[in-house]
Design a protein around this motif. Structure first.
Motif, PDB file in Angstrom:
ATOM      1  N   GLY A  86       3.181  19.826  31.386  1.00  0.00           N
ATOM      2  CA  GLY A  86       4.398  19.492  30.651  1.00  0.00           C
ATOM      3  C   GLY A  86       5.440  18.776  31.475  1.00  0.00           C
ATOM      4  N   GLN A 108      -3.564  16.816  29.989  1.00  0.00           N
ATOM      5  CA  GLN A 108      -2.128  16.932  29.753  1.00  0.00           C
ATOM      6  C   GLN A 108      -1.879  18.034  28.736  1.00  0.00           C
ATOM      7  OE1 GLN A 108      -0.298  13.341  28.342  1.00  0.00           O
ATOM      8  NE2 GLN A 108       1.784  14.134  28.538  1.00  0.00           N
ATOM      9  N   LEU A 109      -1.111  19.051  29.141  1.00  0.00           N
ATOM     10  CA  LEU A 109      -0.785  20.150  28.246  1.00  0.00           C
ATOM     11  C   LEU A 109       0.381  19.765  27.351  1.00  0.00           C
ATOM     12  CD1 LEU A 109      -1.134  23.203  30.669  1.00  0.00           C
ATOM     13  CD2 LEU A 109      -2.898  22.013  29.348  1.00  0.00           C
ATOM     14  N   SER A 110       0.484  20.410  26.205  1.00  0.00           N
ATOM     15  CA  SER A 110       1.488  20.039  25.211  1.00  0.00           C
ATOM     16  C   SER A 110       2.908  20.404  25.639  1.00  0.00           C
ATOM     17  CB  SER A 110       1.166  20.709  23.876  1.00  0.00           C
ATOM     18  OG  SER A 110       1.167  22.132  24.011  1.00  0.00           O
ATOM     19  N   ARG A 111       3.046  21.342  26.569  1.00  0.00           N
ATOM     20  CA  ARG A 111       4.350  21.728  27.107  1.00  0.00           C
ATOM     21  C   ARG A 111       4.101  22.453  28.425  1.00  0.00           C
ATOM     22  NH1 ARG A 111       5.093  27.163  26.749  1.00  0.00           N
ATOM     23  NH2 ARG A 111       3.986  28.311  25.118  1.00  0.00           N
ATOM     24  N   VAL A 343      -2.261  24.773  25.366  1.00  0.00           N
ATOM     25  CA  VAL A 343      -2.669  23.829  24.327  1.00  0.00           C
ATOM     26  C   VAL A 343      -2.787  22.452  24.981  1.00  0.00           C
ATOM     27  CG1 VAL A 343      -2.067  22.734  22.131  1.00  0.00           C
ATOM     28  CG2 VAL A 343      -1.532  25.155  22.521  1.00  0.00           C
ATOM     29  N   LYS A 345      -2.825  18.564  25.047  1.00  0.00           N
ATOM     30  CA  LYS A 345      -2.303  17.429  24.287  1.00  0.00           C
ATOM     31  C   LYS A 345      -3.208  16.216  24.407  1.00  0.00           C
ATOM     32  CE  LYS A 345       1.780  14.426  24.037  1.00  0.00           C
ATOM     33  NZ  LYS A 345       3.138  14.174  24.614  1.00  0.00           N
ATOM     34  N   ARG A 346      -3.723  15.981  25.632  1.00  0.00           N
ATOM     35  CA  ARG A 346      -4.548  14.801  25.859  1.00  0.00           C
ATOM     36  C   ARG A 346      -5.504  15.071  27.009  1.00  0.00           C
ATOM     37  NH1 ARG A 346      -2.114   8.903  27.331  1.00  0.00           N
ATOM     38  NH2 ARG A 346      -1.169  10.217  28.931  1.00  0.00           N
TER      39      ARG A 346
END
Length: 362
Positions: A86, A108-111, A343, A345-346
């Protein structure tokens, strides 16, 4: 025929099934598994390097080229998995460029989920025969990976960097860390090394053991010690942080300490129980003393100060006890909800091939 068998017995060509082993044979049998393991590990292994990061744009620009060179010298088969936890600076843009380089994969994590979750995300994604974990702040020298590989080839399942001294830390941090490790190691069947951190190499079976643990309150230093396996230390002096400041301020360190204590020990609950028993015993003794004084001498109505101080003391202890119990209940609440640790993200770039990743790409 019996004469021939007797001659073979004398010559040593035949041995009874239940004949006892000689001392040399027993030594060879005991040493053979370690010798076989060492022989199997003589070839360069496939290496996965996991790097969690948060706002490390400048450090990654220096670290990743050095890491690529160090891994190439150790093995022809390697991958670098960078987990962006994040970041709010230009770290995602920098990692997007590096993801186009073969061998580099970016998750890449969502946060911001925290370092423990980012490490777990990297461990779940890696495919190497051995896994190296290190920080992105340039304090973990990539040149030490070659020594890690050498110790692994000698038969060790875990090779961890052991910090030599804490002279660069403040007095409060040094003594606070000493107290924390003394408390967490007081009654455990395993020992968490105070001089060992996340900079380490682990064999694949160690990684699989860590990933099999279902808990969400993941204090990684404690989990490393809990799973066991044969480990060896490599002394080193950490380099200075190249850019930026550490995100682990005193409040976050205290929170991490509470996570570790509640995840691996129950002694706070026992201390509260012992304290309650002690106070109850003292109050019983004091009540007996006052009763004896009353019957022997009598006494005036007094004791306002004693009553107020006693009530404040007992109220404080009760609130402290509720707080300790509440910490454990909060951990139970987090586990029962069953939310994922992170979570994604990418997921970009390409590392080592695995069946799961090939199926996902198809």
């Amino acid at each position: 025929m019996n004469r021939s068998r007797a001659q073979n017995d004398v010559a040593g060509d035949w041995s009874a099934p239940n004949a006892p082993m000689s001392a040399v044979s027993r030594t060879s049998a005991c040493a053979s598994p370690q010798a076989d393991l060492t022989a199997q590990r003589r070839r360069p292994p496939a290496i996965s390097c996991v790097i969690p990061c948060h706002n490390e744009e400048q450090n990654l620009g220096r670290l990743l080229p050095m890491l690529s060179e160090a891994l190439t010298d150790c093995s022809p088969s390697w991958e670098v998995i960078v987990v962006d936890d994040g970041s709010t600076d230009s770290t995602p843009l920098t990692l997007s460029r590096w993801a186009q380089t073969p061998g580099f994969r970016v998750i890449q994590l969502s946060r911001n989920f925290g370092k423990e979750a980012a490490l777990t995300a990297g461990l779940q994604a890696c495919a190497g025969e051995v896994v190296v974990m290190m920080d992105a702040d340039m304090q973990h020298p990539p040149a030490l990976i070659a020594t890690f590989i050498q110790r692994w080839q000698e038969g060790h399942d875990v090779v961890y960097a052991s910090r030599m001294g804490r002279g660069d830390e403040s007095w409060l941090k040094r003594h606070g860390a000493g107290l924390f490790y003394a408390l967490i190691n007081a009654s455990a069947r395993f020992k968490v090394r105070p001089d060992a951190g996340d900079f380490r190499l682990m064999d694949r079976k160690v990684v699989d053991a860590l990933l099999s643990l279902p808990e969400r309150n993941r204090f990684m230093k404690g989990l490393y010690a809990w799973v066991g396996f044969d480990g060896v230390a490599v002394p080193y002096v950490p380099d200075s942080r190249a850019h930026g400041l550490s995100r682990f301020n005193p409040l976050r360190l205290i929170g991490l300490s509470l996570d570790g204590l509640t995840a691996f020990t129950t002694w706070p609950l026992r201390v509260v129980s012992a304290l309650g028993f002690t106070l109850a015993l003292l109050s019983f003794v004091y009540g007996g003393y006052l009763t004896a004084v009353y019957f022997l001498y009598g006494h005036d109505v007094s004791g306002w100060t004693t009553i107020v101080v006693g009530m404040m003391l007992l109220s404080g202890i009760q609130l402290l006890s509720l707080g300790v119990v509440g910490e454990y209940i909060a951990r139970i609440f987090a586990e029962v909800k069953g939310r994922p640790l992170f979570v994604v993200k990418r997921d970009i770039g390409h590392g080592l091939d695995t069946p799961e990743r090939r199926n996902a790409q198809q």
